[in-house]
Scaffold this motif. Sequence first.
Motif, PDB file in Angstrom:
ATOM      1  N   MET A 148     -38.610 -29.629 -60.068  1.00 22.18           N
ATOM      2  CA  MET A 148     -37.856 -28.560 -59.526  1.00 22.18           C
ATOM      3  C   MET A 148     -36.702 -28.261 -60.698  1.00 22.18           C
ATOM      4  SD  MET A 148     -35.394 -30.870 -57.008  1.00 22.18           S
ATOM      5  CE  MET A 148     -34.150 -29.973 -57.051  1.00 22.18           C
ATOM      6  N   CYS A 168     -37.102 -24.728 -62.715  1.00 23.35           N
ATOM      7  CA  CYS A 168     -36.581 -23.790 -62.043  1.00 23.35           C
ATOM      8  C   CYS A 168     -35.394 -23.125 -62.967  1.00 23.35           C
ATOM      9  CB  CYS A 168     -35.827 -24.132 -60.565  1.00 23.35           C
ATOM     10  SG  CYS A 168     -35.390 -22.611 -59.844  1.00 23.35           S
ATOM     11  N   ILE A 219     -40.764 -20.001 -58.919  1.00 22.08           N
ATOM     12  CA  ILE A 219     -40.350 -21.309 -59.092  1.00 22.08           C
ATOM     13  C   ILE A 219     -39.255 -21.676 -58.091  1.00 22.08           C
ATOM     14  CG2 ILE A 219     -38.573 -20.808 -60.953  1.00 22.08           C
ATOM     15  CD1 ILE A 219     -41.200 -23.608 -61.270  1.00 22.08           C
ATOM     16  N   THR A 220     -38.344 -21.081 -57.860  1.00 22.06           N
ATOM     17  CA  THR A 220     -37.426 -21.503 -56.681  1.00 22.06           C
ATOM     18  C   THR A 220     -38.089 -21.843 -55.559  1.00 22.06           C
ATOM     19  OG1 THR A 220     -35.708 -19.822 -57.823  1.00 22.06           O
ATOM     20  CG2 THR A 220     -35.345 -20.772 -55.314  1.00 22.06           C
ATOM     21  N   LEU A 260     -38.901 -25.357 -55.928  1.00 22.35           N
ATOM     22  CA  LEU A 260     -37.744 -26.212 -55.878  1.00 22.35           C
ATOM     23  C   LEU A 260     -37.381 -26.122 -54.342  1.00 22.35           C
ATOM     24  CD1 LEU A 260     -34.306 -25.837 -57.952  1.00 22.35           C
ATOM     25  CD2 LEU A 260     -34.262 -25.581 -55.488  1.00 22.35           C
ATOM     26  N   SER A 318     -38.793 -16.106 -61.107  1.00 22.94           N
ATOM     27  CA  SER A 318     -37.470 -16.849 -60.666  1.00 22.94           C
ATOM     28  C   SER A 318     -37.924 -17.128 -59.338  1.00 22.94           C
ATOM     29  CB  SER A 318     -36.445 -16.225 -60.931  1.00 22.94           C
ATOM     30  OG  SER A 318     -36.068 -15.853 -62.263  1.00 22.94           O
ATOM     31  N   TYR A 373     -33.196 -16.523 -57.590  1.00 24.52           N
ATOM     32  CA  TYR A 373     -33.133 -17.757 -56.826  1.00 24.52           C
ATOM     33  C   TYR A 373     -32.760 -17.801 -55.318  1.00 24.52           C
ATOM     34  CZ  TYR A 373     -30.724 -22.332 -55.899  1.00 24.52           C
ATOM     35  OH  TYR A 373     -30.169 -23.499 -55.358  1.00 24.52           O
TER      36      TYR A 373
END
Length: 429
Positions: A347, A350, A244-245, A248, A241, A371
Amino acid sequence: MKTLKRKHFKTLALSSLGGTLEFYDFIIFVFFAAYISKNFFPENLSEFWKLFNTYGIFAAGYLARPLGGIVMAHFGDKFGRKNMFMLSILLMVIPTFALAFIPGFETLGYTCIVLLVLVRILQGIAIGGELPGAWVFTYEHAPHHRRHTYLGVLTASVVSGILLGSLVFLIMNKIYTQEELFEWAWRVPFFLGGIFGIISVYLRKFLSETPVFEEMKKEQSLEKFPLKEVFKRAKLSVICSMLITWVLTGCIVVLILLLPSYMSVMLTIDKIEQSYLQMLGIVSICAGCVFSGILGDKIGVIRTCILFALGLIACNFLYFNALYMPNSSLESVKMWYLLACFSAGVMNLCPMIMSEIFDPKIKFSGLSLGYNLAYALAGGFTPQLAFFLHTFALQNLDNALRFSLGFYILFLGLVALFTAFMYKKLAKF
């Protein structure tokens, strides 16, 4: 069937509208930072330190995000998604509305600065719970075959909050003189934000709790301490998490918040044209978010993530090549910029990835932890890193080092590819 579809549409529409308006409340501060600094700091302080302190207070909102997100997510997993969904927007409305009325330094002295910091902390707490809560709420309400599309629309709506802030800033500068803005008119956008928030609070009363939470409550399978369970059995999911944040955060901070101002200086375009270009970039990234969601439902999360990650790498390579290449045409730079923004629809992976790598009993807590921690960390160092890399690129326009800032975005594309393979191992559904 029609009733079911109407119910899903209402959930998506109200969640998206609330997300747009709440993110507007959070981001409008930065558009009017110069006016706030003029009113809330001593006259004898230099303009540099006034703005520096104002942006520092703006950053306090990011630092407060993990606290708000983790606490609200914990109670969201225990007592319901809807309750926290309502609380997050209420926490945003009150300080935003207050900022429209707090007297300046001439009236309150240093007390006004304390109140300004408090406003940003409360806004940070609110936004920390809002977006993770909105993702979980929408995902658990959406039809199974449309979950990623719903997430794409929601994410695009939240990003649209920046677009709304840009539009309000332009309109305010059209309606009022600079003297009026510095004296009192800068408060109007915050007053509007408070009104927007009150409307959102009212509309969200008509939302219902998610079927997933209701089922867990009925079966009495809710966790007593969700965050503890996250650390016990979902550490790898939290890492995924956070990665991938990071992607973003880089897409928003670099492509939307920073590059338009860099381009305005390099391409000698005025502030109005810069704002229009920034708004087109936001529209483009919103379109990419929706398309990635639709694609996720059609071909799956892994293939969509790989496709968009490769697009991010390719489009940004061509964009930065055009931007830093001497004698590049303005139209060419604009075209590749908009395509780079569209590819930043990665993004939306996410929420697509995070919503499916945590057990429903700890989904809100796990998603919010990963996140908010990553956004606080990446949001803290990305602007400074981007400025350094951009400056370094300008000093090396005659060789490959001109791609310095571009290399950072290309690296984020590789991070997105890596998370696609992590998702394959961690997905619960």
